[in-house]
Design a protein around this motif. Structure first.
Motif, mmCIF file in Angstrom:
data_model
loop_
_atom_site.group_PDB
_atom_site.id
_atom_site.type_symbol
_atom_site.label_atom_id
_atom_site.label_comp_id
_atom_site.label_asym_id
_atom_site.label_seq_id
_atom_site.Cartn_x
_atom_site.Cartn_y
_atom_site.Cartn_z
ATOM 1 N N MET A 1 0.823 -1.214 0.000
ATOM 2 C CA MET A 1 0.000 0.000 0.000
ATOM 3 C C MET A 1 0.857 1.265 0.000
ATOM 4 N N ASN B 1 -11.303 -9.712 2.237
ATOM 5 C CA ASN B 1 -11.897 -8.471 2.724
ATOM 6 C C ASN B 1 -10.978 -7.258 2.627
ATOM 7 N N GLN B 2 -9.698 -7.495 2.378
ATOM 8 C CA GLN B 2 -8.764 -6.364 2.309
ATOM 9 C C GLN B 2 -8.081 -6.302 0.936
ATOM 10 N N LEU C 1 -9.520 -3.365 -1.624
ATOM 11 C CA LEU C 1 -9.103 -2.008 -1.274
ATOM 12 C C LEU C 1 -9.089 -1.050 -2.461
ATOM 13 N N ARG C 2 -8.675 -1.518 -3.627
ATOM 14 C CA ARG C 2 -8.665 -0.585 -4.771
ATOM 15 C C ARG C 2 -10.096 -0.106 -5.050
ATOM 16 N N HIS C 3 -11.010 -1.046 -5.123
ATOM 17 C CA HIS C 3 -12.386 -0.727 -5.486
ATOM 18 C C HIS C 3 -13.065 0.096 -4.392
ATOM 19 N N MET C 4 -12.897 -0.347 -3.153
ATOM 20 C CA MET C 4 -13.546 0.297 -2.006
ATOM 21 C C MET C 4 -13.101 1.749 -1.843
ATOM 22 N N THR C 5 -11.898 2.061 -2.323
ATOM 23 C CA THR C 5 -11.366 3.417 -2.181
ATOM 24 C C THR C 5 -11.503 4.209 -3.480
ATOM 25 N N GLY C 6 -12.324 3.707 -4.387
ATOM 26 C CA GLY C 6 -12.533 4.426 -5.643
ATOM 27 C C GLY C 6 -11.286 4.472 -6.509
ATOM 28 N N GLY C 7 -10.448 3.457 -6.402
ATOM 29 C CA GLY C 7 -9.270 3.352 -7.259
ATOM 30 C C GLY C 7 -7.999 3.940 -6.658
ATOM 31 N N GLN C 8 -8.048 4.334 -5.389
ATOM 32 C CA GLN C 8 -6.879 5.014 -4.809
ATOM 33 C C GLN C 8 -5.729 4.070 -4.454
ATOM 34 N N VAL C 9 -6.055 2.852 -4.048
ATOM 35 C CA VAL C 9 -5.015 1.984 -3.488
ATOM 36 C C VAL C 9 -4.442 1.048 -4.545
ATOM 37 N N ASN C 10 -3.172 1.206 -4.823
ATOM 38 C CA ASN C 10 -2.452 0.225 -5.640
ATOM 39 C C ASN C 10 -2.020 -0.912 -4.734
ATOM 40 N N GLY D 1 -11.102 -8.809 -7.527
ATOM 41 C CA GLY D 1 -9.886 -8.035 -7.318
ATOM 42 C C GLY D 1 -8.607 -8.832 -7.191
ATOM 43 N N ASP E 1 -1.815 -4.894 -9.301
ATOM 44 C CA ASP E 1 -2.929 -5.540 -8.612
ATOM 45 C C ASP E 1 -2.425 -6.833 -7.987
ATOM 46 N N ASN F 1 -13.772 8.459 -2.000
ATOM 47 C CA ASN F 1 -13.759 7.136 -2.629
ATOM 48 C C ASN F 1 -14.737 7.076 -3.799
ATOM 49 N N PHE G 1 -17.683 4.794 -3.636
ATOM 50 C CA PHE G 1 -17.477 3.341 -3.531
ATOM 51 C C PHE G 1 -17.383 2.892 -2.068
ATOM 52 N N VAL H 1 -4.496 8.095 0.197
ATOM 53 C CA VAL H 1 -3.128 7.578 0.162
ATOM 54 C C VAL H 1 -2.131 8.729 0.014
ATOM 55 N N HIS I 1 -12.413 -0.034 -11.277
ATOM 56 C CA HIS I 1 -11.506 -0.019 -10.115
ATOM 57 C C HIS I 1 -11.363 -1.372 -9.415
ATOM 58 N N VAL I 2 -11.823 -2.443 -10.061
ATOM 59 C CA VAL I 2 -11.542 -3.764 -9.493
ATOM 60 C C VAL I 2 -10.058 -4.056 -9.711
ATOM 61 N N PHE I 3 -9.636 -3.789 -10.931
ATOM 62 C CA PHE I 3 -8.223 -3.850 -11.283
ATOM 63 C C PHE I 3 -7.833 -2.501 -11.899
#
Lengths: 324, 391
Positions: A74, A97-98, A102-111, A145, A169, B144, B147, B156, B377-379
């Motif tokens: 992260m 669950n993590q 995380l990418r989706h749940m944060t709207g794409g923020q987390v690589n 994911g 990912d 988010n 989402f 981040v 944003h899944v991938f």
């Protein structure tokens, strides 16, 4: 080029990655990242990269390896968690669950440049119950994911791991030791086997046989028997379970009109079910069958587990049954 | 510190407009609780502004107010119902000193990993109020993009590795982020925030134990608000002073009055120095209280701060803790030390309230996300198939 054990081939990919990325870090607990090649050359990642990027053994704490590696990832640092074969689902909650969300749940923020190198047991006699499992890649493939790859030979093992190390990912690579029963030449140089790309191992016209990982090893062993029986089989190894490269399989079944899926996982909700469902929707009227490990835990006695495992003789029999 | 389940004379709910004044008076009147605190004074329990730069003290004051009023106004919006707000909402009101005190000791590029009750952590770490408001409204302009909602707000770019709807992973993530800082040699620090319920989960042990093993610049802040949801803390753990767990790991550990931002800051500053200079972890337990229910708005009323009439705690207990409110406490200190005048303090509060109101207006006026956006944003850089339709 020479044959190399899959573990050595994968460490080559990792060594290349770690040499090119000064921060890439691996957490593990069991299989020390040291291996000898066929010519006596040794890869020792601990020795080469030191005690921080590769700790000298880790605690028995799979949730740390995956959860800690996720935390590392992260922050933008590529991380590898190598999880031992008897703990294939220990970190399932963290991945579900993590890591996968995380990418989706944060709207794409987390690589999440995280690779889980999941050692897997396979259907081995003598280990019984908890140390002879296969097919849990289907559990992970059901998680949004997560990309899931399962090599069936050392060449693909190195190339798929190298591909995973380029992803932003999470990728889980299932490493079954049985794939060393399918020796391949492995180039010394780094190369990539693209994620989501199937391999057509043999062309044929009578039926399509699909299997990956240890099942693909058994399919290869069945080829002489199939030939002897006069069956022209088209053999496809998806190599990636998710995203499933379904198009070449559909194309093949349109030609052969028969699909046999071989899977060392269990019958219910295993990968075979998924492959058949997708092809059945696209090719109505074709004939479908699957050969899987039964919905039972793996027993220890050789007689029992061997009888339950889809192997080359059973694959030949299934193919005969389908073309009859 | 008041004892849990303390019984006492019932009082009517506190008017929202007057909560600061009320708490200020009450805190003076309830100095009786200070005997326990005096005993712990040597542990940083009561501490003045000495050695704290004015600017930092003022920052803490404004930060706590921003968090307080943002959650209060958001609560009002939920209760009013006009915006049709829905989804999870875990109010951290009462716990703001824990966030502001810790964050005052951090640098901008340090990491935090938060939990479901994390609005105040995010606001203190620099979270944008408008983007937070918009996320609670599930708008495209939210942090988010709609989402995540309240429980999952993440930034981040500001080192906020996210709030989280599951209990416990923040300890692993913060330890991992600290590991990453160590690998990169950056001297960054990573802080995990969790409640007293989160210590009952294996990931807490794993995160702390590995931080100890690998000597990671990680700080765990356990906000002990007395209740794991509605279960009293002492019924969920054999430890009452949760910081004692650190003794078994041989890491630095201490308890602090989470209702006193200067006390939290003092403890956090030591922990941050330990992490940054010696690369060693610290476990901090902040004794605090949430004035509202675990989740949602049971017992909450418009214009009244705090949830009353809840079955698992007495109203007297809630009032006793509100009497310890950290915000008027700091205001009194700032005024007494001539860092603030009453007029200036009112001005700051008015500015904060304006900022909060504007953030909610921003959310209200933002567009809803495209219904089809959930496939994204899944991938990275690709969408999944809309498998709900037959084509």
């Amino acid at each position: 080029m020479v044959n190399k054990p899959s573990n050595f081939a994968m460490l080559e990919a990792l060594q290349h990655g770690m040499r090119n990325d000064p921060h890439m870090t691996m957490l593990y607990e069991y299989q020390r990242p040291v291996a000898a090649g066929p010519l006596g050359n040794v890869i020792d990642l601990y020795k080469e990269f030191g005690d921080l990027r590769i700790p000298d053994w880790g605690p028995i704490d799979e949730e740390w390896h995956v959860g800690g590696a996720a935390g590392i990832a992260m922050t933008g640092v590529r991380a590898i968690a190598r999880v031992p074969s008897m703990c294939v689902t220990r970190c399932f909650e963290l991945v579900f669950n993590q890591v996968g969300k995380l990418r989706h749940m944060t709207g794409g923020q987390v690589n999440m440049p995280l690779v889980i190198w999941q050692d897997a047991a396979g259907r081995n006699p003598g280990m019984a119950g908890q140390h002879a499992d296969a097919g849990q890649e289907a559990l992970y493939a059901s998680i949004p994911g997560i990309k899931v790859v399962v090599p069936s030979n050392p060449y693909d093992a190195k190339g798929l791991l190298a591909a995973a190390l380029q992803e932003n990912d999470p990728v889980i690579i299932f490493h079954y030791p049985a794939i060393d029963g399918n020796p391949t030449d492995v180039p010394d140089d780094n190369y990539v086997v693209p994620i989501g790309e199937a391999a057509i191992r043999q062309e044929g016209t009578d039926l399509t046989i699909v299997g990956y990982g240890p099942a693909a090893v058994e399919i290869k062993r069945a080829l002489p028997g199939l030939e002897e029986a006069g069956i022209s089989a088209e053999v496809i190894d998806p190599r990636t379970v998710k995203p499933m490269p379904i198009d070449p399989i559909i194309e093949s079944v349109r030609k052969t009109n028969r699909l046999l899926v071989v899977d060392h996982g269990h019958e219910t909700l295993g990968t075979a079910a998924e492959i058949i469902a997708r092809v059945a929707i696209a090719v109505p009227g074709a004939k479908f069958a699957r050969s899987t490990f039964p919905d039972a835990p793996p027993p220890g006695a050789r007689e029992m587990i061997a009888w339950m495992t889809p192997d080359a003789p059973k694959i030949v029999e299934a193919a005969k049954h389908m073309v009859a | 510190m008041p004892e849990f389940n303390e019984t006492g004379p019932e009082k009517k709910g506190v008017s929202r407009r007057s909560f600061l004044q009320f708490a200020g008076v009450a805190a003076t009147a309830t100095a009786v609780v200070s005997s326990a605190r005096v005993a712990m004074a040597g542990n940083g329990w009561t501490i003045g502004l000495e050695g704290v730069p004015d600017e930092r003290a003022l920052w803490m004051y404004r930060t706590m107010l921003r968090s307080r009023w943002w959650e209060e106004e958001m609560k009002e919006a939920f209760l009013a119902g006009k915006d049709g707000l829905y989804g999870a909402f875990h109010i951290s009101i009462g716990e703001e000193a824990c966030s502001a005190g810790v964050m005052a000791a951090l640098n901008e590029d340090d990491y935090i990993a938060s939990n479901h009750r994390g609005h105040s952590h995010l606001i203190a770490k620099g979270g944008d109020l408008s983007k937070m408001s918009a996320e609670l409204f599930f708008k495209d302009s939210g942090y988010n993009k709609g989402f995540g909602g309240s429980m999952h707000i993440t930034d981040v770019s500001k080192g906020i590795l996210g709030m989280n709807g599951i209990i416990g992973p923040q300890y692993l993530f913060a330890a991992g982020a600290a590991y990453s800082a160590k690998v990169r040699g950056t001297k960054q620090v990573a802080v995990a925030f969790g409640g007293d319920g989160s210590v009952n989960n294996g990931w807490y042990y794993s995160g702390l134990r590995n931080a100890a093993l690998y000597k990671l610049p990680m700080i765990a802040v356990v906000e002990n608000n007395g209740y794991q949801m509605s279960m009293p803390q002492q019924r969920t753990n054999s430890l009452i002073n949760l910081h004692q767990f650190g003794a078994g790991l041989d890491i630095a550990h201490e308890s602090v009055n989470g209702m006193d931002v200067m006390a939290v800051y003092a403890v956090a500053k030591r922990a941050v120095e330990r992490a940054r200079n010696e690369s060693l972890p610290t476990l901090i337990e902040a004794k605090t209280y949430r004035y509202y229910d675990h989740s949602g708005l049971a017992g909450a009323k418009p214009g009244v701060m705090g949830a009353f009439g809840l079955p698992y705690r007495s109203d007297a207990e809630v009032r006793a803790w509100i009497a310890e409110d950290p915000i008027p406490k700091l205001r009194r200190q700032l005024v007494a030390n001539s860092i603030l005048t009453e007029e200036k303090a009112d001005e700051i509060e008015a500015e904060v309230r304006k900022e909060v109101t504007e953030s909610i207006e921003f959310a209200r006026n933002s567009a809803a996300p495209d219904a089809q956006a959930g496939l994204q944003h899944v991938f990275a850089g690709s969408s999944v198939s809309p498998s709900q339709f037959i084509v």
